[in-house]
Design an enzyme around this catalytic site. Sequence first.
Site, PDB file in Angstrom:
ATOM      1  N   HIS A  59       3.756  -4.704   2.073  1.00 20.35           N
ATOM      2  CA  HIS A  59       2.662  -5.608   2.605  1.00 20.35           C
ATOM      3  C   HIS A  59       2.142  -6.617   1.813  1.00 20.35           C
ATOM      4  CE1 HIS A  59      -0.137  -2.260   1.869  1.00 20.35           C
ATOM      5  NE2 HIS A  59      -1.086  -3.284   1.873  1.00 20.35           N
TER       6      HIS A  59
ATOM      7  N   HIS B  30       4.437  -1.841  -4.460  1.00 18.46           N
ATOM      8  CA  HIS B  30       3.568  -2.960  -4.566  1.00 18.46           C
ATOM      9  C   HIS B  30       3.545  -3.422  -5.863  1.00 18.46           C
ATOM     10  CE1 HIS B  30       2.842  -1.794  -0.595  1.00 18.46           C
ATOM     11  NE2 HIS B  30       1.918  -0.706  -0.828  1.00 18.46           N
TER      12      HIS B  30
HETATM   13  C1  BG6 Z   1      -0.040   1.543   0.953  1.00 23.70           C
HETATM   14  C2  BG6 Z   1      -0.373   2.894   0.330  1.00 23.70           C
HETATM   15  O1  BG6 Z   1       0.956   0.935   0.989  1.00 23.70           O
HETATM   16  O2  BG6 Z   1      -1.141   0.739   0.331  1.00 23.70           O
HETATM   17  C3  BG6 Z   1      -1.982   3.391   0.612  1.00 23.70           C
HETATM   18  O3  BG6 Z   1       0.482   3.746   1.193  1.00 23.70           O
HETATM   19  C4  BG6 Z   1      -2.860   2.152  -0.095  1.00 23.70           C
HETATM   20  O4  BG6 Z   1      -2.150   4.532  -0.300  1.00 23.70           O
HETATM   21  C5  BG6 Z   1      -2.495   0.958   0.463  1.00 23.70           C
HETATM   22  O5  BG6 Z   1      -4.084   2.731   0.303  1.00 23.70           O
HETATM   23  C6  BG6 Z   1      -3.124  -0.096  -0.031  1.00 23.70           C
HETATM   24  O6  BG6 Z   1      -3.298  -1.382   0.533  1.00 23.70           O
HETATM   25  P1  BG6 Z   1      -4.408  -2.369   0.444  1.00 23.70           P
HETATM   26  O7  BG6 Z   1      -3.756  -3.590   1.295  1.00 23.70           O
HETATM   27  O8  BG6 Z   1      -5.549  -1.856   1.405  1.00 23.70           O
HETATM   28  O9  BG6 Z   1      -4.495  -2.660  -0.978  1.00 23.70           O
END
Ligand code: BG6
Length: 485
Positions: free
Chosen positions: A174, A236
Amino acid sequence: MALSDFDLVFFGGSGDLAMRKLLPAMYSRDVCNDLPDSARIICVGRDEATQEEFLKMVETNSKQHIKDTPEEASWQRFLKRIVYVALNATDVATYGPLAEALRKDESLTRVYYLATPPHLFATICDNLAATNLVTPASRVVLEKPLGRDLASAKQINLDVGKVFAESQIYRIDHYLGKETVQNLLALRFGNILFEPLWRREWISDVQITIAEKIGVGNRLGYYDTSGALRDMLQNHLLQLLCIVAMEPPTSIAPDAVRDAKLQVLRSLKRFTPTTLSQNIVRGQYRGGYVDGQAVPGYRDEPGAPKQSKTETFVSVKAEIDTWRWAGVPFYLRTGKRMADRLAEIVVRFKPIPHSIFNQPTSSFQPNSLVIRLQPDEGLSMNLMAKTPGDSMRLKQAELELDFREQFKSPRMEAYERLLVDVLRGQLTLFMRGDELEAAWEWVEPILEHWEQDDSTPVPYTSGTWGPAASSALIGRDGLQWREEV
Ligand code: BG6
């Protein structure tokens, strides 16, 4: 832009992700009149529930996650699209109701979004194939975690690949749906300014941070078997690194971008047991204060094993063995229960070679470019400028670009953007199978080392920027994390 007609199936349709992110994302598109009247959202779950009961669940669990409280008429219109189907994903004999809910038109876009644990991916794909539910216009979306090591990631690719062609597979990260990540592509390849400087001759180091204030929350069961390396770094952080470091792709076409990213992943310097302990810090939060609130340590979270070795923080000094990047350190860092919630990329340029002013060269802050993903989205560039007055004194000044200020148009949440791309058949922001494997290949020696190693993650106090060892990691190179300067 309006989408063409589709049947969108959410496996895990009554789960947390569907309620918090996926359904609200689809609602946002609906309210913009982007969904054709006949487009349907089929939520698949294990539990027997009537259509009415399920819609009540959506009302209670999902509506609150929509940004602006929906107007009743548009909310009711949205609910009409939703169909609930109860089935046991592992039992092919229960797939009949799904077949009935899907429209028979073979040319209609059909998306299966697997928001389920990954051990179900193979079975679901097999069962969809066995019940003839995979049409040429079908796509499958795979939600993380995409494996827990190289072998399991390969297995997922193999299993899903038996049923879907690579061009039908959408592996979600994402972070790639975040507006600023795409803006980074715009910055690098839509301007003449940066690309000539985007190399070892001019850049001294890059920091990429994703810091969270939240702890493990109610996800301990998953998190304790995962940890920050698998949960955040393997996906990420490495994806952000790829976008920063990749060679200019020939176009924005999926394979052009994915080839360029793959090259970065394959050029990452492999760790050996020796280099590994010097260049990686793993930490685990202890109790402390976040925003003035007392919070428990990781091992005191409900259900956490008292001796858990799971890391909630990791920082790494990575290197990319290419002509462009040889010798430029990329410091990657992520953690839970940190001092602030932020995601940012800091590109620091080299110092000026000589001062013509009555100031030593050391008083000139090297230029740096900060790309902020969260909480606000923007860019800032630090420059040296003359201070007003009669003397020629230079001081650091900031050029600021705030994307919200600059572009007033409404923003799309990451999941919303990615779902639209899946429905349009646009693969650029999704990982290809070989990319996924290359990321795991680099991470694998770290996982192996930690498994064999008796040491435990170093503790850090909640509400700080992580363990002192992480400051020391970057400090050895004479540098500091941006927030610690
Ligand atoms: C997710 C993780 O992919 O990303 C989580 O599994 C994390 O642990 C989250 O909190 C963070 O995403 P964002 O968009 O809130 O920075």
